[in-house]
Write an enzyme that holds these catalytic residues in place. Structure first.
Site, short mmCIF file in Angstrom:
data_model
loop_
_atom_site.label_atom_id
_atom_site.label_comp_id
_atom_site.label_asym_id
_atom_site.label_seq_id
_atom_site.Cartn_x
_atom_site.Cartn_y
_atom_site.Cartn_z
CB CYS A 16 -0.90 0.45 1.33
SG CYS A 16 -0.21 -0.92 3.14
CG HIS B 137 0.16 4.10 4.36
ND1 HIS B 137 -1.18 4.17 5.70
CD2 HIS B 137 -0.30 2.83 3.77
CE1 HIS B 137 -0.61 2.41 6.24
NE2 HIS B 137 -0.05 1.88 4.98
#
Length: 344
Positions: A131, A257
């Site tokens: 990710c 993130h």
């Protein structure tokens, strides 16, 4: 007639996959859900009907022969065991774990970056990147095409959902345990007991842990998250000699993130040029200040705070900030976008 399977359908990413399949009206005539024996037998509503979750441990090559595409998000161990079975039955597997990413015979694909790699199947398996890498690639690829990427220095600030449900539950429980004593941390980091550290090396609530992932026992003192960033960037961009240095940090954010990226190029590239390129890039949204909260729930990688890197001569360096939803584009969405490429 197209049949699609979701393996790990009841998990954190599997739930997002199911939502996206409906939202995007994925062209499947039949959908099958698989999970561990613990979740098998459960009924899930999908497109107005109830579908019973099948036990992955009972799957046989014969029972899987109708499946065209299988989306895996059940962890590396399950993927290693069952992805070849689905592939042998004739399905193309798109796997969200790290199990196949370093395999030279398995393409590693970001749908906006290297979609044609889907035509290089040897084992019938396509890997989905980590990710953190995923958030960066749609941003870096068009800049590389313009100026030739040669070096990356990256710091990532990764949400607890990247550690699975255990990470989310740990942060929530620690915040609740500290309660109104949180302001006491202003003067004393030990003022309140956050309780069980869960999957982390220290409490994550009201803290920052410069140790995301697991330490790799190879003498580098890097975590696997940091090595994934290097290895996957090289493979996706087709730059085997790209220099990449990363530090991956876990932060008390539930989803999203964020990366600060120092990128060095072979040719000069200005902030204005970068903004123009990224403003037109697929899978990218140009903003003033990217944040994980702003990124949560949307498809694009947010990019902003673009500056010239003063440590690199001749305008060959840029500094930028990227935020992306690690569960959506960082996992489920890219998997489904790859599947869409396969059924076109």
């Amino acid at each position: 007639m197209t049949t699609i399977a979701v393996v790990g359908a009841t998990g954190q990413v599997g739930q997002v996959m199911r939502t996206l399949l409906e939202e995007r009206n994925f062209p499947a005539d039949t959908v099958r859900f698989f999970a561990s024996p613990r979740s098998a037998g459960r009924k899930i509503e999908f497109r107005g009907t109830e579908i019973e979750v099948e036990d992955i441990t009972q799957a046989t090559e014969e029972s899987l022969k109708d499946i065209d595409v299988a989306l895996f998000s059940a962890g590396g161990t399950a993927s290693k065991q069952y992805a070849p079975l689905f592939a042998a039955a004739g399905a193309t597997v798109v796997d969200n774990s790290s199990a196949w990413r370093k395999d030279d015979e398995v393409p590693l694909i970001v749908s906006e970056v290297n979609p044609s790699d889907k035509d290089s199947l040897v084992k019938g398996i396509i890997a989905n990147p980590n990710c953190t890498t995923m958030a960066a690639m749609p941003v870096l690829k068009p800049l590389h095409d313009a100026a030739g990427l040669v070096k990356l220095h990256v710091s990532s600030y990764q949400a607890v959902s990247g550690s699975g449900l255990a990470g989310v539950e740990t942060l929530a429980k620690q915040v609740a345990a500290v309660g109104d004593h949180n302001v006491e941390f202003v003067h004393d980091g030990q003022a309140a007991d956050a309780g069980d550290v869960g999957p982390y090396v220290s409490p994550i609530a009201y803290n920052v842990l410069p140790f995301a992932g697991n330490l790799v026992d190879d003498g580098t003192f890097e975590t696997d998250e940091e090595q994934k960033l290097r290895n996957e960037s090289r493979k996706i961009l087709g730059l085997p000699d790209l220099k990449v240095s990363g530090t991956c940090v876990r932060v008390p954010v539930f989803t999203g993130h964020t990366l600060t990226i120092h990128a060095e190029f072979d040719k000069a590239i200005t902030v204005e040029q970068a903004q123009e390129i990224l403003g037109a890039a697929s899978g990218v949204k140009l903003v003033d200040v990217p944040t994980p909260l702003a990124a949560a729930g949307i498809d694009e990688s947010l990019v902003g705070r673009i500056r010239q890197d003063s440590t690199v001569d001749d305008n060959r360096g840029l500094v930028l900030v990227v935020s992306g939803d690690n569960l959506r584009k960082g996992a489920a969405l890219n998997t489904i976008q790859i599947a869409e490429l396969l059924v076109k």
